[in-house]
Design an enzyme around this catalytic site. Sequence first.
Site, PDB file in Angstrom:
ATOM      1  N   ASP A  89      -1.433  -2.283  -6.361  1.00 35.94           N
ATOM      2  CA  ASP A  89      -2.916  -1.450  -7.578  1.00 35.94           C
ATOM      3  C   ASP A  89      -2.740  -2.609  -8.440  1.00 35.94           C
ATOM      4  OD1 ASP A  89      -5.520  -1.630  -8.009  1.00 35.94           O
ATOM      5  OD2 ASP A  89      -5.102   0.793  -8.730  1.00 35.94           O
TER       6      ASP A  89
ATOM      7  N   LYS B  65       7.803   0.275   1.426  1.00 34.32           N
ATOM      8  CA  LYS B  65       8.763  -0.600   0.545  1.00 34.32           C
ATOM      9  C   LYS B  65       9.447   0.364   0.358  1.00 34.32           C
ATOM     10  CE  LYS B  65       5.628  -0.019  -2.320  1.00 34.32           C
ATOM     11  NZ  LYS B  65       4.421   1.336  -2.076  1.00 34.32           N
TER      12      LYS B  65
ATOM     13  N   LYS C 242       0.866  -1.267  -0.198  1.00 34.60           N
ATOM     14  CA  LYS C 242       0.258   0.034   0.273  1.00 34.60           C
ATOM     15  C   LYS C 242       0.980   1.133   0.041  1.00 34.60           C
ATOM     16  CE  LYS C 242      -1.884   1.610   4.002  1.00 34.60           C
ATOM     17  NZ  LYS C 242      -2.179   2.720   4.176  1.00 34.60           N
TER      18      LYS C 242
ATOM     19  N   LYS D 212       4.105   8.013  -8.207  1.00 35.42           N
ATOM     20  CA  LYS D 212       5.547   9.457  -7.238  1.00 35.42           C
ATOM     21  C   LYS D 212       6.501   9.364  -7.355  1.00 35.42           C
ATOM     22  CE  LYS D 212       4.376   7.430  -2.965  1.00 35.42           C
ATOM     23  NZ  LYS D 212       3.887   6.489  -3.500  1.00 35.42           N
TER      24      LYS D 212
END
Length: 334
Positions: free
Chosen positions: A163, A49, A44, A75
């Site tokens: 995702d 991460k 998520k 990002k």
Amino acid sequence: MASQENSQPVRFVETLRREAAQAPDPVHTGAPTKETQIIAIYGKGGIGKSFTLANLSYMMAQQGKKVLLIGCDPKSDTTSLLFGGKACPTIIETSSKKKLAGESVSIGDVCFIRDGVFAMELGGPEVGRGCGGRGIIHGFETLEKLGFHDWGFDYVLLDFLGDVVCGGFGLPIARDMCQKVIVVGSNDLQSLYVANNVCSAVEYFRKLGGNVGVAGMVINKDDGTGEAQAFAANAGIPVLAAIPANEDIRRKSASYEIIGRPGTEWASLFEELATNVAEAPPKRPKPQTQDELLALFSSDVVGRNVVLQPATMADMTGVEHVIKPTLEVIYDAA
């Protein structure tokens, strides 16, 4: 002269549209043959991460391994910690600029090194101007043109947003581009929901003949409540490391400091993680149902005592609703 300048962006847009219309390659069903371990890390957004991967890749490099870290999150923050907070030029942005200038992308434009770690960012489209998943696909197409399959690394670590419902973010699993997957989560429902989605994606493509498996889970910000440990046990995957919820770690991470250095306070944690990541075999996970996920948490946390109450037409309109007889003609069976 002005017409030539105007036509250049038009041609570029047409090229992007043609690329976007291309269907992905079919799922590869052969056995993996690469000596390089290509590992995709999912989780998520905001779960840690990038923090985990920056420190893991740094420790691996200090152990004498040749490591490539690739940020695959729009990002573009995977390499920020590795480079002390400095932004790394992304492949997508660099590729677009080079294409408009009629130039080709070279390795030195997009890949940078710190203390033995090679790193790059795929990047993504500007906010509201494109699909992040499609950007990932375009980025990997550029990597393939740069010779990705011929590079001689011991480990390639891919940092992906969790995702996997989006085809672009599920690319390594769908196309067998990695041998194994690692999920990062913590003791909260949302991060475990994402981890479970990744396990579901792996299981789906295994049924189609794919080879990718889940090597394990990294628990970040572990407060000792045990939900992530329980999820990993139920899903049939090992816990590769549990990084504690610690103020020193939080502070150093916020100031873009690598804590996975040999000889430091947290060295043993990342030395163990590096060993486990290297040796853990890919496993076929057991995805959990929604009820099984909720069962990891106490009812006062997730609200399982709530009863679903059906709405009525009166609720919707604010006035009493009169049920009118239907005008449909119903014939008796002959």
